[in-house]
Design a protein around this motif. Structure first.
Motif, PDB file in Angstrom:
ATOM      1  N   ALA A  58     -31.197 -21.583  52.192  1.00 46.62           N
ATOM      2  CA  ALA A  58     -31.119 -22.321  50.818  1.00 46.62           C
ATOM      3  C   ALA A  58     -30.235 -23.588  50.919  1.00 46.62           C
ATOM      4  N   VAL A  59     -31.045 -24.752  50.751  1.00 43.93           N
ATOM      5  CA  VAL A  59     -30.146 -26.118  50.785  1.00 43.93           C
ATOM      6  C   VAL A  59     -30.744 -26.879  49.507  1.00 43.93           C
ATOM      7  N   SER A 110     -31.618 -19.826  45.230  1.00 41.10           N
ATOM      8  CA  SER A 110     -30.330 -19.460  45.797  1.00 41.10           C
ATOM      9  C   SER A 110     -30.135 -17.913  46.093  1.00 41.10           C
ATOM     10  N   HIS A 113     -32.342 -16.617  48.890  1.00 38.24           N
ATOM     11  CA  HIS A 113     -31.650 -16.638  49.949  1.00 38.24           C
ATOM     12  C   HIS A 113     -30.310 -15.428  50.272  1.00 38.24           C
ATOM     13  N   ARG A 128     -20.670 -15.183  44.282  1.00 35.72           N
ATOM     14  CA  ARG A 128     -20.333 -16.085  45.112  1.00 35.72           C
ATOM     15  C   ARG A 128     -21.673 -16.991  45.402  1.00 35.72           C
ATOM     16  N   GLY A 129     -22.575 -15.911  45.671  1.00 30.95           N
ATOM     17  CA  GLY A 129     -23.816 -16.593  46.210  1.00 30.95           C
ATOM     18  C   GLY A 129     -24.545 -17.843  45.250  1.00 30.95           C
ATOM     19  N   SER A 131     -22.604 -19.848  43.447  1.00 32.43           N
ATOM     20  CA  SER A 131     -21.639 -20.703  42.960  1.00 32.43           C
ATOM     21  C   SER A 131     -21.988 -22.047  42.982  1.00 32.43           C
ATOM     22  N   GLY A 132     -22.921 -22.274  44.106  1.00 37.65           N
ATOM     23  CA  GLY A 132     -23.467 -23.581  44.031  1.00 37.65           C
ATOM     24  C   GLY A 132     -24.359 -24.184  43.134  1.00 37.65           C
ATOM     25  N   ASN A 133     -24.775 -23.274  42.149  1.00 41.95           N
ATOM     26  CA  ASN A 133     -25.752 -23.570  41.005  1.00 41.95           C
ATOM     27  C   ASN A 133     -24.982 -23.433  39.757  1.00 41.95           C
TER      28      ASN A 133
END
Lengths: 160, 295
Positions: A58-59, A110, A113, A128-129, A131-133
């Motif tokens: 996932a990027v 995300s 992934h 946590r998984g 947390s970039g969204n």
């Protein structure tokens, strides 16, 4: 203007185009190929709305150049649905994991992934998984439930 | 936001990349994970006319122990440090550090070498590497005898904000960290406003013990100066002590005194200094606990 001809396998379909070197992957996906399920949110690598899978990873597609994806596989939200909705898509529906829906494609990619690496994550690992969204509607509670729904369903399927 | 125009180059070996950097000159930049460079290009804070993408160089991605060192290839992704059993077992400070860099999506592409070579004092690995006494391996065209490779002590590497000792046609290829020997422990503590933000402050501590006495200490500070800062007085104060609560408190005060924070939207100078002290206490305590076999 520097250009290259690239071929990217998007959702199982080879897409060839002449692109400017500076074209971002998200624009290649949306503008060159009309796959507008991948959203552009912040455009500054923060929000995760543009998340896609590059090969297995996932990027944030606003922070990758299209030329970097040459010869590789990209999976977008449009590639998630097979004959039926993917368990993650179903989970977001069943558990009310979205309100406005803007962050949802990124959340799902995300989470894909995350579940590919760990089919049975704890609540903390899910949080946590993703947390970039960023989601500005739900407060994340139902998103976590949606991922748990998909995790359970995928485990049942793999146990069958 | 669209970055300015550039020509894209994708070499497959380090030598090819060095040659390209030499030919293209000052307007070429190396593209590693890209998660500092591409945002800067979108904002026109960086406008390279050539990008040399080193993602296709497969032999820069490894984590291995060799000849008394942990060797990390420059293109090793942050996410690889997070899941490595070797790192979790023997170098937990690197797991501490990689886990708090940006967010999981960024860490899937961001590279350890890039985090250091970017020279940003707000990045997290620099302070950790200062504490651990790391060495940076750089490769350039060089002469016939040296093969263009040199070893740079981490203390000589950072020259100023976004400035390092690397030459224009040199590539950071590896980071070397001495393997743990005897009773020792290390930890990194970072305070951030939210996931994905740079540190308000961060403190890395590595302690070596001889029996109950601290024989050497390394302390590095994140985002409280123009470069990562080595808190030398704090290190000296710990050496020879048992790292008691009192010793920790005294050393933490010296670490705070070594910080050179500037007040900004992340807090005032006074607040950041106070946070350095608090984080230093916590990092020293965890480092000591780890040396004694705890986690």
């Amino acid at each position: 203007m520097a250009t290259q001809t690239i071929t990217v396998n998007v959702n199982g379909e080879a897409k060839t185009a002449e692109v400017e070197d500076r074209l971002l992957l998200v624009h290649f996906i949306r503008d060159n190929h009309g796959l507008t399920g991948t959203h552009i949110g912040c455009d500054t690598t923060h929000c995760g709305a543009c998340t896609v899978l590059l090969d297995e990873t996932a990027v944030k597609s606003c922070t990758v150049f299209a030329v970097q994806a040459n010869g590789r596989n990209v999976t977008t939200i449009e590639g998630m649905e097979g004959d039926a909705l993917h368990p993650l898509q179903e989970g977001f529906m069943e558990e009310h994991g979205l309100q406005c829906g803007f962050c949802t494609p990124g959340m799902i990619m995300s989470s894909k992934h995350l579940l590919d690496k760990n089919l049975n994550p704890t609540e903390e690992e899910i949080r946590r998984g993703i947390s970039g969204n960023l989601c500005r509607c739900t407060g994340y509670v139902n998103i976590v439930k949606a991922v748990q729904y998909a995790s359970n369903k995928l485990q049942e399927t793999s146990a069958d | 936001m669209i970055p300015g125009s550039f020509d894209y180059h994708a070499p497959t070996t380090v030598d090819e990349a060095i040659k390209l950097l030499g030919e293209l000159g000052d307007d070429a930049k190396i593209l590693a994970g890209g998660h500092s460079l591409i945002p800067m290009m979108k904002l026109r804070l960086a406008e390279p006319t050539h990008l040399v993408d080193i993602n296709g160089i497969s032999d820069l991605d490894y984590i291995k122990e060799e000849n008394g060192y942990l060797c990390i290839g420059a293109m090793t992704r942050e996410s690889a440090l997070e899941v490595s059993e070797l790192i979790a077992e023997k170098y937990p400070i690197l797991k501490d550090t990689s886990e708090v860099i940006a967010d999981p999506l960024v860490r899937n592409l961001a590279s350890v070498g890039g985090n250091i070579a970017h020279g940003d004092p707000a990045n997290d690995h620099p302070a950790t590497m200062v504490a651990l006494g790391a060495e940076v391996i750089a490769k350039g065209p060089g002469g016939m005898l040296t093969g263009g490779e040199r070893t740079i002590s981490i203390d000589d590497f950072f020259k100023g904000p976004l400035m390092t000792d690397l030459g224009q046609n040199e590539i950071l290829t590896e980071i070397k960290i001495p393997t743990p020997n005897g009773k020792c422990g290390a930890a990194y503590k970072k305070l951030e406003r939210k996931v994905g933000d740079y540190a308000i402050a961060g403190v890395a501590v590595a302690l070596q013990f001889d029996g109950d006495s601290c024989s050497s200490a390394g302390i590095g500070l994140t985002n409280v100066g123009p470069t990562p800062i080595r808190a030398s007085d704090a290190q000296d104060a710990l050496e020879g002590t048992s790292v008691s609560d009192d010793d920790i408190n005294k050393a933490a005060e010296l670490a705070a005194a070594a910080a050179q924070p500037v007040g900004d939207h992340r807090g005032s100078e006074e607040y950041k200094r106070a946070m350095v002290k608090t984080l230093a206490c916590r990092a020293m305590q965890t480092a000591k606990d780890r040396a004694e076999g705890g986690s």
